[in-house]
Design an enzyme around this catalytic site. Structure first.
Site, mmCIF file in Angstrom:
data_model
loop_
_atom_site.group_PDB
_atom_site.id
_atom_site.type_symbol
_atom_site.label_atom_id
_atom_site.label_comp_id
_atom_site.label_asym_id
_atom_site.label_seq_id
_atom_site.Cartn_x
_atom_site.Cartn_y
_atom_site.Cartn_z
ATOM 1 N N LYS A 156 26.239 -3.922 -1.185
ATOM 2 C CA LYS A 156 27.703 -3.803 -1.341
ATOM 3 C C LYS A 156 28.331 -3.132 -0.127
ATOM 4 O O LYS A 156 29.528 -2.895 -0.087
ATOM 5 C CB LYS A 156 28.025 -2.971 -2.593
ATOM 6 C CG LYS A 156 27.472 -3.540 -3.880
ATOM 7 C CD LYS A 156 27.897 -2.641 -5.042
ATOM 8 C CE LYS A 156 27.203 -3.053 -6.324
ATOM 9 N NZ LYS A 156 27.404 -2.043 -7.383
ATOM 10 N N ARG A 197 11.407 4.139 3.272
ATOM 11 C CA ARG A 197 11.044 3.150 4.309
ATOM 12 C C ARG A 197 12.307 2.401 4.674
ATOM 13 O O ARG A 197 13.062 1.962 3.808
ATOM 14 C CB ARG A 197 9.988 2.178 3.787
ATOM 15 C CG ARG A 197 9.779 1.008 4.739
ATOM 16 C CD ARG A 197 8.575 0.188 4.425
ATOM 17 N NE ARG A 197 7.358 0.907 4.750
ATOM 18 C CZ ARG A 197 6.145 0.350 4.735
ATOM 19 N NH1 ARG A 197 6.007 -0.921 4.427
ATOM 20 N NH2 ARG A 197 5.078 1.058 5.035
ATOM 21 N N ARG A 242 0.795 -1.218 0.000
ATOM 22 C CA ARG A 242 0.000 0.000 0.000
ATOM 23 C C ARG A 242 0.832 1.275 0.000
ATOM 24 O O ARG A 242 0.567 2.208 -0.761
ATOM 25 C CB ARG A 242 -0.893 0.070 1.260
ATOM 26 C CG ARG A 242 -2.200 -0.611 1.127
ATOM 27 C CD ARG A 242 -2.587 -1.174 2.463
ATOM 28 N NE ARG A 242 -1.662 -2.253 2.761
ATOM 29 C CZ ARG A 242 -1.867 -3.511 2.375
ATOM 30 N NH1 ARG A 242 -2.952 -3.845 1.763
ATOM 31 N NH2 ARG A 242 -0.985 -4.461 2.626
ATOM 32 N N THR A 243 1.800 1.331 0.895
ATOM 33 C CA THR A 243 2.495 2.609 1.069
ATOM 34 C C THR A 243 3.244 2.989 -0.203
ATOM 35 O O THR A 243 3.108 4.094 -0.721
ATOM 36 C CB THR A 243 3.441 2.551 2.282
ATOM 37 O OG1 THR A 243 2.673 2.140 3.409
ATOM 38 C CG2 THR A 243 4.072 3.902 2.561
ATOM 39 N N HIS A 278 5.333 5.915 11.550
ATOM 40 C CA HIS A 278 4.842 5.800 10.169
ATOM 41 C C HIS A 278 3.835 6.945 9.984
ATOM 42 O O HIS A 278 2.632 6.742 9.908
ATOM 43 C CB HIS A 278 4.176 4.429 10.012
ATOM 44 C CG HIS A 278 3.850 4.033 8.611
ATOM 45 N ND1 HIS A 278 3.959 4.886 7.530
ATOM 46 C CD2 HIS A 278 3.395 2.845 8.117
ATOM 47 C CE1 HIS A 278 3.596 4.227 6.432
ATOM 48 N NE2 HIS A 278 3.250 2.994 6.756
#
Ligand code: NCD
Length: 301
Positions: free
Chosen positions: A81, A102, A51-52, A130
């Site tokens: 890396k 995120r 969703r986000t 959030h």
């Protein structure tokens, strides 16, 4: 430049303006179709998302902006890396006008903001916050209840690791006479940091261990998923507070049932037909709330 990092950065006025703009976005979506013209937004996700990320990307496209993206930054970016988040941000900020981030570290968004030359939008940072989810949660409550003053709400499930709850309880302190019931097992109780925050803001917080402690006419039930990916001890996986039709029967016809999604078994699919179950509408509103936020950050005055 306006970063979106935590729900403690918003005023009540900010929220009411965002809600009004979101109403406008929904009513006249096409009117905003050039608002991000010529802008590039990077979506960088070090943790899974449906969703986000997709609602942010849909929001960017609907506003006429462009996207550069890495949906699995933990494995598919130079992180594998050994590149640090901050080095990645210092590079990507040169390619774009804002970064939606995120990350699994609860301090990531704030750390990124400290080095970024473009706005950072926290799209979920570890078990921290959030904020954009909570803006859409608050908008959903506003749409169904018309008002957040005097609200009574149960936040339940995983209050320990649930970042959506952490942000939501902070946001609710902007309103008068809010009562929050925190229903969870003891091991998943709301961290002291948030309990103290609520106390300082004089919001009534009642920690509960059973449905019997919740009034039947509570305005909102906000269920959440147990965040098992953050557990070291897998014994904690069993869901204790499942919402099914028998639980819903105890609550008033006016009580709405919300969930940030994804759900597992904590809300029975049989409840989806109940008019009070608004979680799919909630997630749909998310795209418009994110359009408003992006418009404010990148096209606003
Ligand atoms: C939440 C998250 O990522 O914190 N999902 C979302 O953004 N809607 C909730 C969760 O994963 O349980």
């Amino acid at each position: 430049m306006r970063h979106i990092l935590s729900c403690d950065q918003f005023s009540r006025k900010d929220l009411m303006e965002l809600f009004a703009l979101t109403d406008e976005m929904r009513a006249n979506t096409n009117q905003f179709s050039n608002s991000l013209q010529g802008k590039i937004v990077a979506t960088i996700f070090y943790e899974p998302s449906t969703r986000t990320r997709l609602s942010f990307e849909a929001a960017i496209l609907r506003l006429g902006g462009n996207i550069i993206s890495t949906e699995n930054a933990k494995e598919m970016s130079s992180a594998i890396k050994g590149e640090s988040l901050l080095d990645t941000i210092r590079v990507v900020d040169g390619y774009c006008d804002a970064i939606v981030l995120r990350h699994f570290d609860s301090k990531a968004a704030a750390d990124a903001a400290a080095v970024s030359s473009v706005p950072i939008i926290n799209a979920g940072s570890g078990s921290g916050e959030h904020p954009t989810q909570s803006l859409l949660d608050a908008y959903t409550i506003y749409k169904y209840k018309k008002n957040l003053d005097g609200l009574s709400i149960v936040v339940m499930g995983d209050l320990l690791f649930g970042r959506t709850v952490h942000s939501l309880v902070k946001l609710l302190t902007l309103f008068e006479n809010v009562t929050i019931y925190g229903l969870s097992r003891e091991v998943l109780a709301l961290p002291d940091e948030y309990v103290t925050y609520l106390k300082q803001k004089e919001v009534s917080y009642i920690s509960c261990r059973s449905f019997d402690e919740i009034p039947c006419d509570v305005d909102v039930i906000y269920q959440t998923r147990t965040q098992t990916e953050r557990f070291e001890n897998t014994d904690l996986e069993v869901e204790e507070f499942i919402i099914d039709q028998s639980v819903m029967r105890k609550f008033s016809p006016q009580t709405i049932l919300m969930h940030p999604l994804p759900r597992r078994n904590e809300i029975s699919p049989a409840v989806d037909q109940d008019k009070r179950a608004v979680f799919f509408q909630q997630s749909h509103y998310g795209m418009y709330v994110r359009m408003s936020l992006l418009h404010n950050i990148l096209a606003g005055k």
